[in-house]
Design a protein around this motif. Sequence first.
Motif, PDB file in Angstrom:
ATOM      1  N   VAL A  24       0.886  -1.162   0.000  1.00  0.00           N
ATOM      2  CA  VAL A  24       0.000   0.000   0.000  1.00  0.00           C
ATOM      3  C   VAL A  24       0.924   1.211   0.000  1.00  0.00           C
ATOM      4  O   VAL A  24       1.784   1.362   0.878  1.00  0.00           O
ATOM      5  CB  VAL A  24      -0.947   0.034   1.209  1.00  0.00           C
ATOM      6  CG1 VAL A  24      -1.766   1.330   1.204  1.00  0.00           C
ATOM      7  CG2 VAL A  24      -1.885  -1.168   1.198  1.00  0.00           C
ATOM      8  N   ARG A  26       1.251   5.384  -0.240  1.00  0.00           N
ATOM      9  CA  ARG A  26       0.566   6.671  -0.067  1.00  0.00           C
ATOM     10  C   ARG A  26       1.272   7.707  -0.934  1.00  0.00           C
ATOM     11  O   ARG A  26       2.495   7.831  -0.909  1.00  0.00           O
ATOM     12  CB  ARG A  26       0.626   7.114   1.400  1.00  0.00           C
ATOM     13  CG  ARG A  26      -0.113   8.430   1.633  1.00  0.00           C
ATOM     14  CD  ARG A  26      -0.082   8.850   3.072  1.00  0.00           C
ATOM     15  NE  ARG A  26       1.302   9.203   3.427  1.00  0.00           N
ATOM     16  CZ  ARG A  26       1.791   9.085   4.646  1.00  0.00           C
ATOM     17  NH1 ARG A  26       1.073   8.608   5.636  1.00  0.00           N
ATOM     18  NH2 ARG A  26       3.044   9.437   4.882  1.00  0.00           N
ATOM     19  N   SER A  56      -3.578  10.130  -1.333  1.00  0.00           N
ATOM     20  CA  SER A  56      -4.307   9.011  -1.929  1.00  0.00           C
ATOM     21  C   SER A  56      -3.511   7.746  -1.664  1.00  0.00           C
ATOM     22  O   SER A  56      -2.285   7.789  -1.541  1.00  0.00           O
ATOM     23  CB  SER A  56      -4.460   9.180  -3.446  1.00  0.00           C
ATOM     24  OG  SER A  56      -5.514  10.027  -3.763  1.00  0.00           O
ATOM     25  N   TYR A  57      -4.215   6.614  -1.611  1.00  0.00           N
ATOM     26  CA  TYR A  57      -3.591   5.336  -1.287  1.00  0.00           C
ATOM     27  C   TYR A  57      -3.834   4.363  -2.433  1.00  0.00           C
ATOM     28  O   TYR A  57      -4.949   4.272  -2.950  1.00  0.00           O
ATOM     29  CB  TYR A  57      -4.161   4.780   0.020  1.00  0.00           C
ATOM     30  CG  TYR A  57      -3.889   5.708   1.180  1.00  0.00           C
ATOM     31  CD1 TYR A  57      -2.782   5.508   1.998  1.00  0.00           C
ATOM     32  CD2 TYR A  57      -4.716   6.788   1.427  1.00  0.00           C
ATOM     33  CE1 TYR A  57      -2.516   6.367   3.047  1.00  0.00           C
ATOM     34  CE2 TYR A  57      -4.455   7.665   2.477  1.00  0.00           C
ATOM     35  CZ  TYR A  57      -3.356   7.441   3.272  1.00  0.00           C
ATOM     36  OH  TYR A  57      -3.086   8.300   4.310  1.00  0.00           O
ATOM     37  N   TYR A  58      -2.782   3.631  -2.795  1.00  0.00           N
ATOM     38  CA  TYR A  58      -2.826   2.717  -3.927  1.00  0.00           C
ATOM     39  C   TYR A  58      -2.269   1.361  -3.528  1.00  0.00           C
ATOM     40  O   TYR A  58      -1.399   1.271  -2.668  1.00  0.00           O
ATOM     41  CB  TYR A  58      -2.005   3.264  -5.098  1.00  0.00           C
ATOM     42  CG  TYR A  58      -2.606   4.528  -5.641  1.00  0.00           C
ATOM     43  CD1 TYR A  58      -3.488   4.488  -6.695  1.00  0.00           C
ATOM     44  CD2 TYR A  58      -2.330   5.754  -5.055  1.00  0.00           C
ATOM     45  CE1 TYR A  58      -4.073   5.639  -7.170  1.00  0.00           C
ATOM     46  CE2 TYR A  58      -2.909   6.914  -5.520  1.00  0.00           C
ATOM     47  CZ  TYR A  58      -3.783   6.850  -6.579  1.00  0.00           C
ATOM     48  OH  TYR A  58      -4.380   7.987  -7.033  1.00  0.00           O
ATOM     49  N   VAL A  59      -2.753   0.334  -4.213  1.00  0.00           N
ATOM     50  CA  VAL A  59      -2.269  -1.031  -4.009  1.00  0.00           C
ATOM     51  C   VAL A  59      -1.432  -1.421  -5.220  1.00  0.00           C
ATOM     52  O   VAL A  59      -1.811  -1.149  -6.359  1.00  0.00           O
ATOM     53  CB  VAL A  59      -3.456  -2.012  -3.863  1.00  0.00           C
ATOM     54  CG1 VAL A  59      -2.973  -3.450  -3.789  1.00  0.00           C
ATOM     55  CG2 VAL A  59      -4.308  -1.647  -2.662  1.00  0.00           C
ATOM     56  N   PRO A  72       0.339   1.388  -9.940  1.00  0.00           N
ATOM     57  CA  PRO A  72      -0.817   1.044  -9.107  1.00  0.00           C
ATOM     58  C   PRO A  72      -1.723   0.027  -9.784  1.00  0.00           C
ATOM     59  O   PRO A  72      -2.069   0.159 -10.951  1.00  0.00           O
ATOM     60  CB  PRO A  72      -1.530   2.387  -8.922  1.00  0.00           C
ATOM     61  CG  PRO A  72      -1.054   3.256 -10.027  1.00  0.00           C
ATOM     62  CD  PRO A  72       0.292   2.760 -10.432  1.00  0.00           C
ATOM     63  N   CYS A  74      -4.556  -0.845  -8.039  1.00  0.00           N
ATOM     64  CA  CYS A  74      -5.852  -0.583  -7.430  1.00  0.00           C
ATOM     65  C   CYS A  74      -5.782   0.775  -6.735  1.00  0.00           C
ATOM     66  O   CYS A  74      -4.794   1.091  -6.085  1.00  0.00           O
ATOM     67  CB  CYS A  74      -6.157  -1.705  -6.442  1.00  0.00           C
ATOM     68  SG  CYS A  74      -7.710  -1.564  -5.583  1.00  0.00           S
ATOM     69  N   GLY A  75      -6.818   1.546  -6.865  1.00  0.00           N
ATOM     70  CA  GLY A  75      -6.878   2.845  -6.203  1.00  0.00           C
ATOM     71  C   GLY A  75      -7.273   3.899  -7.210  1.00  0.00           C
ATOM     72  O   GLY A  75      -7.406   3.610  -8.397  1.00  0.00           O
ATOM     73  N   HIS A  77      -7.640   5.319  -3.135  1.00  0.00           N
ATOM     74  CA  HIS A  77      -8.462   5.129  -1.941  1.00  0.00           C
ATOM     75  C   HIS A  77      -8.160   6.275  -0.988  1.00  0.00           C
ATOM     76  O   HIS A  77      -7.073   6.855  -1.032  1.00  0.00           O
ATOM     77  CB  HIS A  77      -8.149   3.787  -1.278  1.00  0.00           C
ATOM     78  CG  HIS A  77      -8.346   2.633  -2.197  1.00  0.00           C
ATOM     79  ND1 HIS A  77      -9.593   2.134  -2.507  1.00  0.00           N
ATOM     80  CD2 HIS A  77      -7.457   1.910  -2.919  1.00  0.00           C
ATOM     81  CE1 HIS A  77      -9.461   1.137  -3.361  1.00  0.00           C
ATOM     82  NE2 HIS A  77      -8.174   0.982  -3.630  1.00  0.00           N
ATOM     83  N   ASP A  82      -8.956   1.386   3.541  1.00  0.00           N
ATOM     84  CA  ASP A  82      -9.720   1.149   2.311  1.00  0.00           C
ATOM     85  C   ASP A  82      -8.857   0.431   1.272  1.00  0.00           C
ATOM     86  O   ASP A  82      -9.337  -0.460   0.564  1.00  0.00           O
ATOM     87  CB  ASP A  82     -10.250   2.455   1.734  1.00  0.00           C
ATOM     88  CG  ASP A  82     -11.372   3.064   2.547  1.00  0.00           C
ATOM     89  OD1 ASP A  82     -11.925   2.379   3.435  1.00  0.00           O
ATOM     90  OD2 ASP A  82     -11.692   4.251   2.295  1.00  0.00           O
ATOM     91  N   ALA A  83      -7.587   0.820   1.170  1.00  0.00           N
ATOM     92  CA  ALA A  83      -6.683   0.172   0.217  1.00  0.00           C
ATOM     93  C   ALA A  83      -6.446  -1.285   0.600  1.00  0.00           C
ATOM     94  O   ALA A  83      -6.444  -2.169  -0.260  1.00  0.00           O
ATOM     95  CB  ALA A  83      -5.362   0.930   0.141  1.00  0.00           C
TER      96      ALA A  83
END
Length: 100
Positions: A24, A26, A56-59, A72, A74-75, A77, A82-83
């Motif tokens: 994850v 940020r 914002s947060y990304y996977v 990324p 996913c995101g 978030h 949430d991520a």
Amino acid sequence: MNGQEIVATGSWLYADIVLMPVFVVRLDYDFWYEVAQDEGTLAEGEEPILDSAGHSYYVSFKALRDDGSFWPDCGPHRSVDDARIAAESRVPSPITWQFW
């Protein structure tokens, strides 16, 4: 890439035998918003997805590049939680998380 920090790492088992990483990350901006803005494809009234501190947060399920950058999967978030939930919904086994 400026304004980037890994806030959680985890691992999950692929085919019940291969340990796979998950991160994850940020950012201090909305990655996809900035891409759309650069390409001129923002929808009218579209706003970046950021938390109250402007993050914002990304996977990412891929190993980070040697320069620390990532792509990324996913995101965006609005929170690390949430991520993490989004990451967990995308893999077939539980994720074991570590936080920074």
